[in-house]
Design an enzyme around this catalytic site. Sequence first.
Site, short mmCIF file in Angstrom:
data_model
loop_
_atom_site.label_atom_id
_atom_site.label_comp_id
_atom_site.label_asym_id
_atom_site.label_seq_id
_atom_site.Cartn_x
_atom_site.Cartn_y
_atom_site.Cartn_z
N GLU A 40 39.09 37.38 33.08
CA GLU A 40 39.08 38.64 33.53
C GLU A 40 40.58 39.16 33.76
OE1 GLU A 40 37.15 41.10 37.33
OE2 GLU A 40 37.91 38.95 37.59
N LYS A 111 31.91 45.87 33.97
CA LYS A 111 31.61 44.88 34.95
C LYS A 111 30.57 45.95 35.99
CE LYS A 111 33.69 41.99 38.54
NZ LYS A 111 35.02 41.97 39.22
N CYS A 146 33.09 37.68 36.57
CA CYS A 146 33.51 37.20 38.06
C CYS A 146 32.68 37.52 39.20
CB CYS A 146 34.96 37.89 38.40
SG CYS A 146 36.06 37.19 39.61
#
Length: 264
Positions: A40, A111, A146
Amino acid sequence: MRASILQVDVKDTESVDSRRTRVAGLVREQAGADLVVLPELWTTGAFAYEEFGAEAEPLVGPTYEVMAKAASDAGVWLHAGSIPERDPDGPLYNTSLIFSPSGELAAAYRKIHRFGFDKGEAVLMAAGSELVTVRLPETTLGIATCYDLRFPELFRALVDAGAETLVLAAGWPERRRSHWTLLAQARAVENQAYVLACGTAGTHAGVPQAGHSLVVDPWGEVLAEAGPGEEVLTVEFDPARVASTREQFPALKDRLLGLEVPRR
């Protein structure tokens, strides 16, 4: 199937342009792999919040161009990690890019779960809203980033959409490394899927990174794990084990949907 997990060391002293060039070279070295995965926000560092605006780029920007060429040169499927994407309408997103072996963009994932509570990414970036899966010849990837790892409902939805291999790009801090390993194994076990979790090494804006990227099989066994520094973690795995695991231990068939929360 052979995967290379590139646990990149993100140093504050290295420029973004230099890191793009260096990482593209690492991708090219993985020729012969089926899938290569980057972490990321490796261009800026996941905790370098003050850099997000300055280094944000359009979807088809410098990182896109360099990574598309690297994927094509190596002939690999490439999860190119994520970038701070600036939408033409203004918002920033934490966006992952996935390229085919010909260098074409196969998918982009914004995300959904942003970290920081009332600061950092949570206030600087907008939330994505769409699940993303990518069909490879050998398996279907489910894409997450994440902090998403803490939300099992996202991964269950990816499995419902056909995912068999869950790919996670992360910039996970060292102080919560035990959660990283535990949650990666939990997502593999509960979804009877492979988990390929790629983190960063180094220090982002003073925050030491966990490293320890790992590949977990559908039974929760760790097939390979990196150390704390920059490392290329290469592993071979059999995508057919997902179907055989789900057949041998058909727990997913026993799910009860539509449960109501009792009133108190």
